[in-house]
Design a protein around this motif. Structure first.
Motif, PDB file in Angstrom:
ATOM      1  N   ALA A 192       0.830  -1.206   0.000  1.00 45.98           N
ATOM      2  CA  ALA A 192       0.000   0.000   0.000  1.00 45.98           C
ATOM      3  C   ALA A 192       0.862   1.253   0.000  1.00 45.98           C
ATOM      4  O   ALA A 192       0.598   2.212  -0.739  1.00 45.98           O
ATOM      5  N   LEU A 193       1.909   1.267   0.819  1.00 44.11           N
ATOM      6  CA  LEU A 193       2.796   2.429   0.858  1.00 44.11           C
ATOM      7  C   LEU A 193       3.476   2.640  -0.492  1.00 44.11           C
ATOM      8  O   LEU A 193       3.587   3.768  -0.973  1.00 44.11           O
ATOM      9  N   THR A 194       3.917   1.551  -1.109  1.00 44.10           N
ATOM     10  CA  THR A 194       4.583   1.649  -2.409  1.00 44.10           C
ATOM     11  C   THR A 194       3.643   2.213  -3.463  1.00 44.10           C
ATOM     12  O   THR A 194       4.029   3.061  -4.272  1.00 44.10           O
ATOM     13  N   ALA A 195       2.389   1.753  -3.452  1.00 41.11           N
ATOM     14  CA  ALA A 195       1.408   2.240  -4.429  1.00 41.11           C
ATOM     15  C   ALA A 195       1.143   3.723  -4.251  1.00 41.11           C
ATOM     16  O   ALA A 195       1.063   4.480  -5.231  1.00 41.11           O
ATOM     17  N   LEU A 196       1.005   4.176  -3.009  1.00 40.85           N
ATOM     18  CA  LEU A 196       0.725   5.591  -2.760  1.00 40.85           C
ATOM     19  C   LEU A 196       1.904   6.475  -3.136  1.00 40.85           C
ATOM     20  O   LEU A 196       1.730   7.546  -3.724  1.00 40.85           O
ATOM     21  N   PHE A 197       3.114   6.038  -2.813  1.00 42.66           N
ATOM     22  CA  PHE A 197       4.281   6.832  -3.175  1.00 42.66           C
ATOM     23  C   PHE A 197       4.446   6.890  -4.690  1.00 42.66           C
ATOM     24  O   PHE A 197       4.847   7.923  -5.238  1.00 42.66           O
ATOM     25  N   GLY A 248      -2.271  12.896  13.307  1.00 38.69           N
ATOM     26  CA  GLY A 248      -1.689  11.596  13.008  1.00 38.69           C
ATOM     27  C   GLY A 248      -2.565  10.797  12.049  1.00 38.69           C
ATOM     28  O   GLY A 248      -3.516  11.305  11.457  1.00 38.69           O
ATOM     29  N   GLY A 249      -2.277   9.507  11.909  1.00 36.95           N
ATOM     30  CA  GLY A 249      -3.020   8.654  10.992  1.00 36.95           C
ATOM     31  C   GLY A 249      -2.724   8.959   9.535  1.00 36.95           C
ATOM     32  O   GLY A 249      -1.904   9.814   9.205  1.00 36.95           O
ATOM     33  N   TRP A 250      -3.389   8.213   8.665  1.00 38.63           N
ATOM     34  CA  TRP A 250      -3.256   8.399   7.216  1.00 38.63           C
ATOM     35  C   TRP A 250      -1.772   8.425   6.809  1.00 38.63           C
ATOM     36  O   TRP A 250      -1.328   9.259   6.031  1.00 38.63           O
ATOM     37  N   TYR A 251      -1.015   7.484   7.324  1.00 36.78           N
ATOM     38  CA  TYR A 251       0.434   7.475   7.151  1.00 36.78           C
ATOM     39  C   TYR A 251       0.859   7.564   5.678  1.00 36.78           C
ATOM     40  O   TYR A 251       1.679   8.401   5.308  1.00 36.78           O
ATOM     41  N   GLY A 252       0.363   6.645   4.873  1.00 41.39           N
ATOM     42  CA  GLY A 252       0.809   6.574   3.493  1.00 41.39           C
ATOM     43  C   GLY A 252       0.457   7.806   2.684  1.00 41.39           C
ATOM     44  O   GLY A 252       1.286   8.321   1.922  1.00 41.39           O
ATOM     45  N   TYR A 253      -0.768   8.285   2.830  1.00 42.43           N
ATOM     46  CA  TYR A 253      -1.200   9.459   2.072  1.00 42.43           C
ATOM     47  C   TYR A 253      -0.430  10.690   2.521  1.00 42.43           C
ATOM     48  O   TYR A 253       0.066  11.465   1.698  1.00 42.43           O
ATOM     49  N   ARG A 254      -0.315  10.881   3.847  1.00 36.79           N
ATOM     50  CA  ARG A 254       0.436  12.027   4.356  1.00 36.79           C
ATOM     51  C   ARG A 254       1.883  12.001   3.839  1.00 36.79           C
ATOM     52  O   ARG A 254       2.404  13.003   3.339  1.00 36.79           O
ATOM     53  N   ALA A 255       2.535  10.850   4.001  1.00 37.01           N
ATOM     54  CA  ALA A 255       3.955  10.757   3.668  1.00 37.01           C
ATOM     55  C   ALA A 255       4.190  10.911   2.167  1.00 37.01           C
ATOM     56  O   ALA A 255       5.168  11.538   1.747  1.00 37.01           O
ATOM     57  N   SER A 256       3.302  10.353   1.355  1.00 34.65           N
ATOM     58  CA  SER A 256       3.485  10.456  -0.095  1.00 34.65           C
ATOM     59  C   SER A 256       3.261  11.886  -0.579  1.00 34.65           C
ATOM     60  O   SER A 256       3.940  12.355  -1.506  1.00 34.65           O
ATOM     61  N   LYS A 257       2.333  12.606   0.042  1.00 32.65           N
ATOM     62  CA  LYS A 257       2.131  14.003  -0.334  1.00 32.65           C
ATOM     63  C   LYS A 257       3.267  14.884   0.192  1.00 32.65           C
ATOM     64  O   LYS A 257       3.657  15.863  -0.455  1.00 32.65           O
TER      65      LYS A 257
END
Length: 242
Positions: free
Chosen positions: A103-108, A150-159
């Motif tokens: 999931a993290l890879t897809a968002l990034f 906090g939360g929404w780790y992948g979306y926050r980090a990718s943005k």
């Protein structure tokens, strides 16, 4: 060849479709080129608007789209309106226990790498001797300084990664195009498929239509100056902390 060309990458999405339509309706550009994996709903090619297929995660397709754009004119506006928050097997994480490599890879890939590849191939097409704009849709939740929930780790980090890419691109871009802008934009909460599952707690006056959002964003871009390059701006023109 169009004397004034605008390009919207991600033109089949809610905000992208509205941006392309607003630009097409404006006399400021002779031609608007919409770039997306599929033709935008209701889109008809005319003398003032055209569509070409490309995928921000398929670099070969971006190379072809950029070459086609170059044959049409010199783009003074390139807007990247792509993004992903959820999808099959993909949802915003509420806790670190939900973190998942795929999931993290897809968002990034979608939220950061894709827009960066679009910049790689479309930024060099912009004029050297007059103002231009390259802008990508980011999100306020990508601000590290504004993160209090906090939360929404992948979306926050990718943005947040997208914001860094835009800022870095701006530094390089202004060496050869001192009148060019390269910025990240927060559109607010917009009534699109991206935000649909999360609109329950949003007050009606805080939810924008894609058309209204597009108008807001274009008005912000009209007010920015070359010295604003590398910045991160909200739909109302305010600067957002990194």
């Amino acid at each position: 060849m169009a004397s004034s060309l605008a390009i919207v990458i991600g033109g089949s999405g809610g905000i992208g479709r509205a941006l392309a339509q607003r630009l097409s309706d404006s006399p400021a550009h002779d031609l608007v080129l919409s770039v997306s994996r599929k033709r935008p709903e209701g889109w008809v090619d005319t003398a003032r608007q055209a569509w070409i297929a490309a995928d921000i995660l398929d670099e070969d397709s971006l190379v072809r789209a950029a070459a086609h754009a170059a044959s049409l004119g010199v783009p003074s506006r390139v807007l990247v309106a792509t993004g992903q928050l959820h999808g099959p097997g993909l949802a915003p994480e509420k806790t670190m226990r939900s973190l998942d490599l795929a999931a993290l890879t897809a968002l990034f890939a979608t939220n950061a790498a894709g827009p960066a590849l679009a910049a790689k191939h479309f930024l060099p097409l912009t004029p050297r001797d007059r103002p231009s704009v390259f802008a990508a849709l980011s999100a306020r939740v990508g601000s590290i300084g504004d993160n209090r929930l906090g939360g929404w780790y992948g979306y926050r980090a990718s943005k947040a990664a997208l914001n860094m890419l835009i800022h870095t691109l701006a530094i390089e871009h202004r060496r050869t195009r001192p009148l060019g802008l390269c910025v990240a934009l927060h559109p607010g909460t917009v009534d699109t498929t991206l935000s649909a599952p999360f609109q329950g707690g949003v007050a009606p006056d805080r939810l924008s239509s894609p058309q209204r959002s597009a108008q807001n964003l274009l008005e912000v871009l009209d007010r920015l100056r070359p010295e604003d390059t590398g910045g991160f701006f909200a739909w109302d023109g305010t600067s957002i902390p990194w």
